[in-house]
Motif scaffolding. Structure first.
Motif, PDB file in Angstrom:
ATOM      1  N   LEU A  58      25.949  38.510  48.156  1.00 43.73           N
ATOM      2  CA  LEU A  58      25.947  38.812  46.723  1.00 43.73           C
ATOM      3  C   LEU A  58      25.352  40.190  46.454  1.00 43.73           C
ATOM      4  CD1 LEU A  58      24.870  35.352  45.241  1.00 43.73           C
ATOM      5  CD2 LEU A  58      27.151  36.364  45.232  1.00 43.73           C
ATOM      6  N   LEU A  59      24.312  40.557  47.195  1.00 44.18           N
ATOM      7  CA  LEU A  59      23.710  41.881  47.014  1.00 44.18           C
ATOM      8  C   LEU A  59      24.696  42.983  47.375  1.00 44.18           C
ATOM      9  CD1 LEU A  59      20.066  41.376  48.340  1.00 44.18           C
ATOM     10  CD2 LEU A  59      20.709  42.093  46.042  1.00 44.18           C
ATOM     11  N   GLU A  60      25.398  42.811  48.480  1.00 45.78           N
ATOM     12  CA  GLU A  60      26.384  43.816  48.890  1.00 45.78           C
ATOM     13  C   GLU A  60      27.499  43.937  47.854  1.00 45.78           C
ATOM     14  OE1 GLU A  60      27.678  42.502  52.687  1.00 45.78           O
ATOM     15  OE2 GLU A  60      25.949  43.325  53.776  1.00 45.78           O
ATOM     16  N   LEU A  61      27.958  42.792  47.334  1.00 41.04           N
ATOM     17  CA  LEU A  61      28.986  42.815  46.304  1.00 41.04           C
ATOM     18  C   LEU A  61      28.476  43.525  45.050  1.00 41.04           C
ATOM     19  CD1 LEU A  61      31.758  41.955  45.220  1.00 41.04           C
ATOM     20  CD2 LEU A  61      30.725  39.784  44.539  1.00 41.04           C
ATOM     21  N   ARG A 121      34.349  37.010  48.620  1.00 41.99           N
ATOM     22  CA  ARG A 121      32.948  36.972  48.177  1.00 41.99           C
ATOM     23  C   ARG A 121      32.810  36.446  46.755  1.00 41.99           C
ATOM     24  NH1 ARG A 121      31.423  43.089  49.476  1.00 41.99           N
ATOM     25  NH2 ARG A 121      33.418  43.276  48.389  1.00 41.99           N
ATOM     26  N   TYR A 122      33.886  36.525  45.978  1.00 39.53           N
ATOM     27  CA  TYR A 122      33.808  36.047  44.599  1.00 39.53           C
ATOM     28  C   TYR A 122      33.759  34.520  44.526  1.00 39.53           C
ATOM     29  CZ  TYR A 122      34.390  40.673  42.588  1.00 39.53           C
ATOM     30  OH  TYR A 122      34.192  41.975  42.200  1.00 39.53           O
ATOM     31  N   TYR A 123      34.120  33.827  45.595  1.00 37.08           N
ATOM     32  CA  TYR A 123      33.901  32.379  45.621  1.00 37.08           C
ATOM     33  C   TYR A 123      32.404  32.077  45.602  1.00 37.08           C
ATOM     34  CZ  TYR A 123      38.850  31.746  46.814  1.00 37.08           C
ATOM     35  OH  TYR A 123      40.219  31.730  46.785  1.00 37.08           O
ATOM     36  N   ASP A 124      31.617  32.921  46.251  1.00 37.99           N
ATOM     37  CA  ASP A 124      30.160  32.755  46.215  1.00 37.99           C
ATOM     38  C   ASP A 124      29.625  33.013  44.816  1.00 37.99           C
ATOM     39  OD1 ASP A 124      29.467  32.194  49.028  1.00 37.99           O
ATOM     40  OD2 ASP A 124      30.345  34.162  49.397  1.00 37.99           O
ATOM     41  N   VAL A 125      30.228  33.966  44.116  1.00 36.91           N
ATOM     42  CA  VAL A 125      29.824  34.221  42.727  1.00 36.91           C
ATOM     43  C   VAL A 125      30.072  32.981  41.871  1.00 36.91           C
ATOM     44  CG1 VAL A 125      30.305  35.587  40.659  1.00 36.91           C
ATOM     45  CG2 VAL A 125      30.229  36.702  42.900  1.00 36.91           C
ATOM     46  N   LEU A 126      31.257  32.355  42.020  1.00 39.56           N
ATOM     47  CA  LEU A 126      31.594  31.176  41.219  1.00 39.56           C
ATOM     48  C   LEU A 126      30.668  30.001  41.529  1.00 39.56           C
ATOM     49  CD1 LEU A 126      35.503  31.282  41.393  1.00 39.56           C
ATOM     50  CD2 LEU A 126      34.053  31.846  39.437  1.00 39.56           C
ATOM     51  N   ALA A 127      30.432  29.749  42.809  1.00 43.02           N
ATOM     52  CA  ALA A 127      29.572  28.620  43.184  1.00 43.02           C
ATOM     53  C   ALA A 127      28.153  28.834  42.681  1.00 43.02           C
ATOM     54  CB  ALA A 127      29.589  28.443  44.704  1.00 43.02           C
ATOM     55  N   SER A 128      27.640  30.052  42.816  1.00 41.35           N
ATOM     56  CA  SER A 128      26.290  30.347  42.337  1.00 41.35           C
ATOM     57  C   SER A 128      26.218  30.266  40.818  1.00 41.35           C
ATOM     58  CB  SER A 128      25.863  31.747  42.799  1.00 41.35           C
ATOM     59  OG  SER A 128      25.893  31.848  44.204  1.00 41.35           O
ATOM     60  N   PHE A 129      27.283  30.710  40.146  1.00 43.68           N
ATOM     61  CA  PHE A 129      27.320  30.661  38.686  1.00 43.68           C
ATOM     62  C   PHE A 129      27.244  29.216  38.195  1.00 43.68           C
ATOM     63  CE2 PHE A 129      29.621  30.353  34.663  1.00 43.68           C
ATOM     64  CZ  PHE A 129      29.024  31.352  33.924  1.00 43.68           C
ATOM     65  N   VAL A 130      28.008  28.323  38.830  1.00 42.80           N
ATOM     66  CA  VAL A 130      27.995  26.908  38.424  1.00 42.80           C
ATOM     67  C   VAL A 130      26.587  26.334  38.544  1.00 42.80           C
ATOM     68  CG1 VAL A 130      28.765  24.602  39.088  1.00 42.80           C
ATOM     69  CG2 VAL A 130      30.424  26.458  38.907  1.00 42.80           C
ATOM     70  N   LEU A 131      25.923  26.557  39.673  1.00 44.93           N
ATOM     71  CA  LEU A 131      24.567  26.030  39.853  1.00 44.93           C
ATOM     72  C   LEU A 131      23.609  26.635  38.834  1.00 44.93           C
ATOM     73  CD1 LEU A 131      24.168  25.930  43.746  1.00 44.93           C
ATOM     74  CD2 LEU A 131      24.887  24.109  42.210  1.00 44.93           C
ATOM     75  N   ALA A 132      23.770  27.925  38.545  1.00 44.16           N
ATOM     76  CA  ALA A 132      22.860  28.586  37.607  1.00 44.16           C
ATOM     77  C   ALA A 132      22.982  28.005  36.202  1.00 44.16           C
ATOM     78  CB  ALA A 132      23.135  30.087  37.585  1.00 44.16           C
ATOM     79  N   LEU A 155      41.582  34.056  45.280  1.00 40.08           N
ATOM     80  CA  LEU A 155      40.908  35.310  44.956  1.00 40.08           C
ATOM     81  C   LEU A 155      41.091  36.273  46.122  1.00 40.08           C
ATOM     82  CD1 LEU A 155      37.575  33.907  43.475  1.00 40.08           C
ATOM     83  CD2 LEU A 155      39.539  34.776  42.195  1.00 40.08           C
ATOM     84  N   SER A 156      41.415  37.521  45.814  1.00 33.65           N
ATOM     85  CA  SER A 156      41.680  38.494  46.879  1.00 33.65           C
ATOM     86  C   SER A 156      40.415  38.826  47.663  1.00 33.65           C
ATOM     87  CB  SER A 156      42.273  39.779  46.275  1.00 33.65           C
ATOM     88  OG  SER A 156      41.394  40.317  45.299  1.00 33.65           O
ATOM     89  N   ASP A 157      39.266  38.848  46.985  1.00 30.90           N
ATOM     90  CA  ASP A 157      37.979  39.105  47.647  1.00 30.90           C
ATOM     91  C   ASP A 157      37.228  37.784  47.768  1.00 30.90           C
ATOM     92  OD1 ASP A 157      35.457  39.912  48.489  1.00 30.90           O
ATOM     93  OD2 ASP A 157      35.475  41.730  47.270  1.00 30.90           O
ATOM     94  N   VAL A 185      22.249  40.947  35.700  1.00 27.65           N
ATOM     95  CA  VAL A 185      23.457  40.119  35.737  1.00 27.65           C
ATOM     96  C   VAL A 185      23.489  39.263  37.001  1.00 27.65           C
ATOM     97  CG1 VAL A 185      25.968  40.221  35.995  1.00 27.65           C
ATOM     98  CG2 VAL A 185      24.851  41.609  34.259  1.00 27.65           C
ATOM     99  N   PHE A 186      23.051  39.831  38.133  1.00 22.69           N
ATOM    100  CA  PHE A 186      23.081  39.107  39.397  1.00 22.69           C
ATOM    101  C   PHE A 186      21.825  38.252  39.620  1.00 22.69           C
ATOM    102  CE2 PHE A 186      26.643  41.757  40.486  1.00 22.69           C
ATOM    103  CZ  PHE A 186      27.327  41.023  41.443  1.00 22.69           C
TER     104      PHE A 186
END
Length: 627
Positions: A376-379, A163-174, A159-161, A360-361
């Motif tokens: 995540l907030l900054e993103l 921070r989107y790895y944090d989105v994926l990891a958080s999404f899985v847990l959610a 992923l170019s950004d 969404v977040f």
């Protein structure tokens, strides 16, 4: 096991033989009726009927014999099979896992995990739709589990950004705490061919709670799966859906993001009559495609703009990946057991301007470690800013800009002719502003956009041409979303509240703007014939007039230097008017100047509110002000 009963004149001895679920009853040492299965009511009833025919006992006696036999079977079964009591009023969580190669219910009672093969009359069966879970194992901390999930994505997906790895990891847990949220997060992987979209879905399928890929699933199956199993749906190649499927998928996705998330379909009953059947489609979902998805849905997603990796990523072999994530999935199902139903932390999402983006977040921020929430907030704020800029270049923004331009021309005409109607804007005029060559083809769409934006329809002129009413308050509300601040008329932009509502007031303001421009018009030396001109000196500073000069509306003659200073002051005031400052605070800014006069500054403040003249950048204005 032996059960004894009495019937008036004789005793009845009943021997109960249990082999797993198979039961055989013997009366007085002789087998009098057939074997049956204890958990099957139909076979039990069959055994009762057969027993009544072969044994000289009444119907009620036989039923009592079998009922007591079943009690003994249940007690014997409890001794030999680890289980939890399913009638316990305390909340419990269970999931089908593979224990010793066989599907078994793993049940969490709040302290430990136990296993049993039947819960609430339901047998533990392996579901082929998603990867089965192994025996749950404990993990160190939520942070450690989060890091493991994130590392898995970083290994196989570029992923170019970052921070989107944090989105994926958080999404899985959610996804493992879906029941704790009222709003579900959607992800959309968008990009050209061979940019990792399908791989992203494969990785999410391995780790998300009950991840199911739906591209080969019929719509009826999607409704059923959503309602019964509450999985995480993954839709690949969304551009391939046909028109009917596309419409229904949109309905599922639109309805499924917020609770209760119910879609009603008409289905035939056993008599062939159509009856409404509700399906619960709420849940976390992931999409991937090469074409932009439906606009209303894209705004509900966190969009991943996929690009081709600059280097070759490790191969993803399904069988090897399944083994690699086996331990991680065991920890994730334990995370579900330990976290589901636990109160969520309070999240400060005030940084978001849009409620939809905040929603969404919300699940991601709730499950993410505290150290990651700021990222995540900054993103989220950056995504919100990009969406805002995109809205200012879309069709609605173009129509709104054209609407304002037409009104501006009407105001200019009204200065010369007060009979001009400036509060009713013809649709055809707005269409001409957008395309002079083909306005009629645009008129219908322009009207729809203006209606959608909230303008009230009306008619204008003796031909009753279709038009929309001007609304200052609505313009101010729309401006924050679709327009740059400078695109607004100054008397609306700088006003604390939009109070201009009549045609006469609009014309009056337009005249004041034009008069302010005339105040600073440069005239030649041979135009003015005043005493100051003859003396050749500036009435403001007394210096000798050289070259051009200004004649003000009060008849005074000023040199270029003095008028330039006044222009700079007006420009500064225009800038200050657009900042949250009161008039008194603005006046204090000019106290240090040698010719400071509060009354004069108030006059210029009034002019600045009506002026669109801003010849300097903010940085230059501040330099002039300090000087």
């Amino acid at each position: 096991m032996t059960l004894q009963m009495s019937e008036q004149t004789r005793d009845i001895d009943v021997e109960v033989e249990v082999i797993r679920k198979k039961v055989r009853l013997k009366v007085k040492g002789e087998t009098r009726f057939a074997t049956f299965y204890a958990d099957d009511p139909t076979l039990t009833q069959h055994a009762i009927t057969k027993a009544i025919k072969t044994i000289n006992l009444g119907d009620n006696d036989i039923r009592l014999v079998i009922s007591k036999a079943l009690d003994l079977i249940a007690k014997e079964y409890e001794k030999n099979t680890p289980e939890v009591v399913i009638d316990n009023p305390e909340p419990k969580i269970y999931e089908v896992v593979i224990e010793d190669g066989k599907p078994t219910f793993a049940v969490y009672d709040g302290n430990e995990v136990k296993f049993r093969t039947i819960i609430k009359g339901e047998k533990a069966e392996r579901n082929p739709l998603w990867l089965p879970y192994p025996r749950p194992i404990d993990y160190e901390t939520d942070q450690a589990l989060y890091n493991e999930v994130k590392a898995f994505f970083k290994k196989y997906l570029w992923l170019s950004d970052k921070r989107y790895y944090d989105v994926l990891a958080s999404f899985v847990l959610a996804t493992y705490r879906q029941g704790d949220f009222d709003v579900a997060t959607y992800l959309f992987f968008f990009g050209p061919h061979k940019t990792g979209k399908s791989r992203a879905l494969e990785l999410l399928q391995l780790l998300c709670y009950r991840g199911i890929k739906c591209e080969n699933t019929k719509l009826a199956g999607i409704y059923y799966l959503s309602d019964k199993f509450k999985p995480t749906h993954l839709y690949d190649e969304t551009q391939k859906y046909n028109r009917r499927e596309y419409a229904e998928i949109i309905e599922i996705l639109d309805s499924g993001q917020r609770r209760p998330g119910v879609v009603v379909r008409l289905e035939k009953d056993e008599n062939g009559n159509f009856k409404p059947r509700p399906y619960e489609v709420f849940g976390f979902k992931v999409l991937a495609g090469r074409d932009p998805f439906h606009l209303s849905l894209t705004s509900r997603c966190i969009v991943f703009h996929m690009r081709k990796a600059p280097h070759r990523m490790p191969k993803l072999r399904y069988s090897k990946a399944v083994e690699e994530v086996k331990e991680l999935r065991a920890k994730l199902i334990m995370y579900r057991f330990k976290s589901l139903g636990i109160p969520l932390p309070s999240i400060d999402d005030s940084a978001f301007m849009d409620d939809r983006n905040a929603e969404v977040f919300e699940p991601l921020l709730a499950v993410a470690p505290e150290s990651v929430r700021l990222t995540l907030l900054e993103l989220g704020k950056e995504i919100e800013k990009e969406e805002s800029e995109e809205e200012r270049s879309n069709w609605e923004a173009r129509v709104l800009n054209a609407f304002l331009n037409v009104r501006k021309r009407l105001l200019e005409q009204a200065v010369k002719d007060e009979k001009v109607e400036v509060n009713k804007i013809a649709v055809i005029d707005v269409a001409k502003e957008l395309d002079e060559n083909n306005p009629k083809s645009l008129a219908t769409n322009v009207g729809k956009v203006l209606s959608r934006l909230g303008f009230k329809p009306t008619r204008v002129g003796h031909k009753a041409i279709r038009a929309y009413k001007w609304d200052d308050k609505l313009i101010q509300e729309l401006a924050t979303r679709y327009l740059e601040k400078n695109d607004l008329p100054s008397y609306i932009r700088n006003s604390a509240s939009a109070s201009v509502s009549t045609s006469s007031q609009d014309v009056k303001d337009a005249k004041l703007v034009n008069q302010a421009k005339k105040d600073y018009e440069i005239i030649n030396a041979d135009v003015a014939d005043t005493k100051n001109q003859k003396e050749g000196r500036c009435q403001k500073c007394g210096s000798e007039l050289k070259g051009g000069y200004y004649k003000r509306d009060d008849g005074s003659i000023w040199c270029l230097d003095c008028m330039e200073k006044e222009e700079q002051r007006l420009a500064i005031l225009c800038e200050l008017i657009n900042t949250p400052m009161t008039d008194e605070e603005i006046i204090k800014v000019f106290e240090h100047q040698s010719d400071f006069d509060p009354k004069k500054i108030r006059y210029f403040i009034d002019q600045a509110r009506r002026s669109e003249y801003k010849p300097f950048t903010r940085e230059n204005l501040m330099e002039v002000l300090k000087a």
